[in-house]
Motif scaffolding. Sequence first.
Motif, short mmCIF file in Angstrom:
data_model
loop_
_atom_site.label_atom_id
_atom_site.label_comp_id
_atom_site.label_asym_id
_atom_site.label_seq_id
_atom_site.Cartn_x
_atom_site.Cartn_y
_atom_site.Cartn_z
N GLY A 7 4.45 18.12 -43.04
CA GLY A 7 4.91 17.67 -41.74
C GLY A 7 4.91 18.73 -40.66
O GLY A 7 5.23 18.44 -39.50
N SER A 16 9.49 17.44 -31.05
CA SER A 16 10.12 17.10 -32.33
C SER A 16 9.09 17.08 -33.45
O SER A 16 7.90 16.81 -33.22
CB SER A 16 10.77 15.71 -32.25
OG SER A 16 11.80 15.68 -31.30
N ARG A 18 9.14 16.03 -37.93
CA ARG A 18 9.90 15.67 -39.12
C ARG A 18 9.20 16.23 -40.34
O ARG A 18 8.04 15.89 -40.62
CB ARG A 18 10.05 14.16 -39.27
CG ARG A 18 11.02 13.81 -40.39
CD ARG A 18 11.23 12.32 -40.54
NE ARG A 18 10.13 11.66 -41.22
CZ ARG A 18 10.24 10.48 -41.84
NH1 ARG A 18 11.41 9.85 -41.87
NH2 ARG A 18 9.18 9.93 -42.42
N SER A 20 8.93 16.73 -44.43
CA SER A 20 9.22 15.98 -45.66
C SER A 20 9.16 16.92 -46.85
O SER A 20 8.32 17.83 -46.89
CB SER A 20 8.22 14.85 -45.85
OG SER A 20 8.26 13.92 -44.79
N PHE A 67 18.82 19.76 -35.55
CA PHE A 67 18.15 19.37 -36.79
C PHE A 67 19.06 18.43 -37.58
O PHE A 67 20.28 18.55 -37.56
CB PHE A 67 17.85 20.59 -37.66
CG PHE A 67 16.79 21.51 -37.13
CD1 PHE A 67 16.28 21.39 -35.84
CD2 PHE A 67 16.27 22.51 -37.93
CE1 PHE A 67 15.30 22.25 -35.36
CE2 PHE A 67 15.29 23.38 -37.48
CZ PHE A 67 14.81 23.25 -36.19
N THR A 68 18.43 17.51 -38.31
CA THR A 68 19.16 16.60 -39.17
C THR A 68 18.46 16.49 -40.51
O THR A 68 17.26 16.20 -40.56
CB THR A 68 19.26 15.20 -38.53
OG1 THR A 68 19.87 15.28 -37.25
CG2 THR A 68 20.09 14.27 -39.42
N SER A 70 18.18 14.60 -44.22
CA SER A 70 18.49 13.31 -44.82
C SER A 70 17.76 13.18 -46.14
O SER A 70 16.85 13.96 -46.44
CB SER A 70 18.12 12.16 -43.88
OG SER A 70 16.73 12.15 -43.63
N TYR A 79 14.21 14.88 -46.00
CA TYR A 79 13.59 15.08 -44.69
C TYR A 79 14.38 16.08 -43.87
O TYR A 79 15.59 16.24 -44.05
CB TYR A 79 13.53 13.75 -43.94
CG TYR A 79 12.76 12.68 -44.66
CD1 TYR A 79 13.41 11.70 -45.40
CD2 TYR A 79 11.37 12.63 -44.60
CE1 TYR A 79 12.70 10.71 -46.06
CE2 TYR A 79 10.65 11.64 -45.26
CZ TYR A 79 11.34 10.69 -45.99
OH TYR A 79 10.63 9.72 -46.65
N GLN A 81 14.58 16.38 -39.83
CA GLN A 81 14.21 15.98 -38.48
C GLN A 81 14.58 17.11 -37.53
O GLN A 81 15.75 17.51 -37.47
CB GLN A 81 14.95 14.69 -38.08
CG GLN A 81 14.67 14.24 -36.67
CD GLN A 81 13.23 13.79 -36.47
OE1 GLN A 81 12.67 13.09 -37.30
NE2 GLN A 81 12.63 14.20 -35.36
N ASN A 83 14.55 18.33 -33.66
CA ASN A 83 14.44 17.95 -32.26
C ASN A 83 14.70 19.14 -31.36
O ASN A 83 15.24 20.16 -31.80
CB ASN A 83 15.44 16.84 -31.95
CG ASN A 83 15.20 15.57 -32.74
OD1 ASN A 83 14.07 15.24 -33.09
ND2 ASN A 83 16.26 14.85 -33.04
#
Length: 126
Positions: A7, A16, A18, A20, A67-68, A70, A79, A81, A83
């Motif tokens: 990714g 952004s 994401r 993986s 950042f997130t 998950s 993941y 994410q 931003n």
Amino acid sequence: VQLQASGGGLVQTGGSLRLSCAASGFTVGDYAIGWFRQAPGKRREGVSCISSVGGDSYYSDPVKGRFTISRDNAKNTVYLQMNSLKPEDTAVYYCAKEGPCGDTIQYIHRDEYRDWGQGTLVTVSS
């Protein structure tokens, strides 16, 4: 045990991406999974992690709020994410399995995580 990070790419400041981390040979929900990054000439630093029990998430100070992390147990994938990317986020990003996961993720040494993926390059242009 395998972790496949993907990714990464080239993105402008403010953009952004994401990332993986696809896992095989184990179940991601059974272990803490961490994301780390390493910029040229710098040490590998913890960015984020998600705990096994409860799925609690933690972030380093530089990425908190942007950042997130998950987890998708059905896809056995974690993941990240990202931003509002900044040039200082430029690095090779790695996912890793089975290590300490908490508020101190930023200071966790790479040797404390057991298994590593191959890394994916994120470049943020100014």
